[in-house]
Design an enzyme around this catalytic site. Structure first.
Site, short mmCIF file in Angstrom:
data_model
loop_
_atom_site.label_atom_id
_atom_site.label_comp_id
_atom_site.label_asym_id
_atom_site.label_seq_id
_atom_site.Cartn_x
_atom_site.Cartn_y
_atom_site.Cartn_z
N GLY A 154 -2.95 19.97 23.21
CA GLY A 154 -3.50 19.84 24.55
C GLY A 154 -2.66 20.40 25.69
CG ASP A 155 0.91 20.74 28.52
OD1 ASP A 155 0.63 21.88 28.92
OD2 ASP A 155 1.75 20.02 29.08
CG LEU A 156 0.80 24.52 21.48
CD1 LEU A 156 1.90 23.54 21.18
CD2 LEU A 156 -0.12 24.70 20.29
CD1 TRP A 157 3.93 23.78 28.12
CD2 TRP A 157 5.34 25.42 28.68
NE1 TRP A 157 5.02 23.19 28.68
CE2 TRP A 157 5.91 24.17 29.03
CE3 TRP A 157 6.05 26.60 28.95
CZ2 TRP A 157 7.18 24.07 29.62
CZ3 TRP A 157 7.30 26.49 29.55
CH2 TRP A 157 7.84 25.24 29.88
CG ASN A 197 5.24 21.05 25.98
OD1 ASN A 197 6.31 20.71 26.47
ND2 ASN A 197 4.09 20.88 26.60
#
Length: 283
Positions: free
Chosen positions: A188-191, A194
């Site tokens: 869900g916030d896979l930059w 991370n």
């Protein structure tokens, strides 16, 4: 809050050393050593605002681990003020680790929750994330749960023309969404920040986990660039081939994180957001 004392209480082990590692958003980061010889990573959120952030992160890590325990660090302890994980020394990403990550991510995405959203109130950074469990098609869920909630806060920065451009995306969301897919278990916030590269593989940290469209995680990897991205994607496709046109839909999936960045950080992300919106509409 006395972080060492609270950490001792939460882990049940005296803390012999606590080193600060800086801060991120509203929380501070620490490396801790315990009397029983463990080294821990600690995220501390001592103030009284956004008290659900760390419990949401812990819930997300556990939810991801239920499908793929090797892809995320185990949660040692968590409450509204502290999140405690094992310390993982970082390493340089290797081609083999990237390929392992691609296959693991594909396996994670082939685990299908019953709904979009998640069984807990979500956060992305310090912003609430509407995780209300929802059935039906992905397109209206994405429009109403991931884009529309952030438009009012971004409107002043975007201006009337910019806001209208995003509204055109909302109006055409069914045409832009691509072939139907079932909900996938997402980070869900896979930059790239991370992804924690270890000696043999990669671990995903700081999730905004939920059931969503699997192309969203891949679009986030591409947004700010990830090491070995081509190898990650090639290995992913071996396990779970993507539907045709997925590359053209990358800007659509990047709209949510870019909207979040505009709300959090202001006009420096306005151009990227409007460019992505125009590209989504052109596709």
């Amino acid at each position: 809050m006395d972080v060492p004392a609270h950490l001792t209480h939460l882990t049940g082990t005296p803390i012999t050393r606590l080193d600060p590692l800086g801060h991120s958003h509203a929380w501070t980061l620490h490396r801790a050593e315990t009397a029983d010889g463990r080294t821990l990573f600690v995220k501390a959120h001592p103030d009284g605002h956004h008290t659900g952030i760390l419990t949401a992160e812990a819930a997300g890590l556990r939810w991801l681990a239920a499908a793929h325990p090797d892809l995320v660090p185990p949660v040692i302890a968590a409450d509204p003020h502290l999140l405690v994980l094992p310390w993982q020394p970082p390493h340089t990403p290797t081609p083999a680790a990237a390929e392992t990550l691609g296959r693991a991510l594909a396996t994670l995405h082939t685990d299908h929750p019953d709904t979009y959203g998640a069984p807990w109130p979500g956060y992305i950074a310090t912003l609430p994330l509407d995780n209300t469990p929802t059935t039906g098609d992905w397109a209206p869920w994405y429009a109403h749960r991931r884009l529309a909630p952030y438009l009012p806060a971004a409107a002043e920065t975007l201006g009337r023309d910019g806001t209208r451009l995003l509204e055109r995306v909302l109006d055409r969301i069914h045409d832009l969404a691509g072939p139907p897919e079932p909900p996938a278990r997402l980070h869900g916030d896979l930059w790239s920040g991370n992804i924690l590269w270890t000696d043999h593989h990669a671990l995903l940290i700081d999730p905004a986990a939920h059931g969503g469209h699997r192309e969203t995680d891949l679009a986030m990897l591409a947004l700010f660039g990830a090491p070995q991205l081509d190898r990650i994607l090639a290995a992913y496709q071996e396990i779970a081939p993507l539907n045709s046109g997925w590359r053209q839909r990358i800007p659509l999936h990047q709209l949510h994180p870019l909207l979040v960045h505009v709300v959090l950080f202001g006009g420096s992300y306005r151009g990227m957001l409007l460019s992505a919106a125009a590209s989504a509409l052109a596709a």
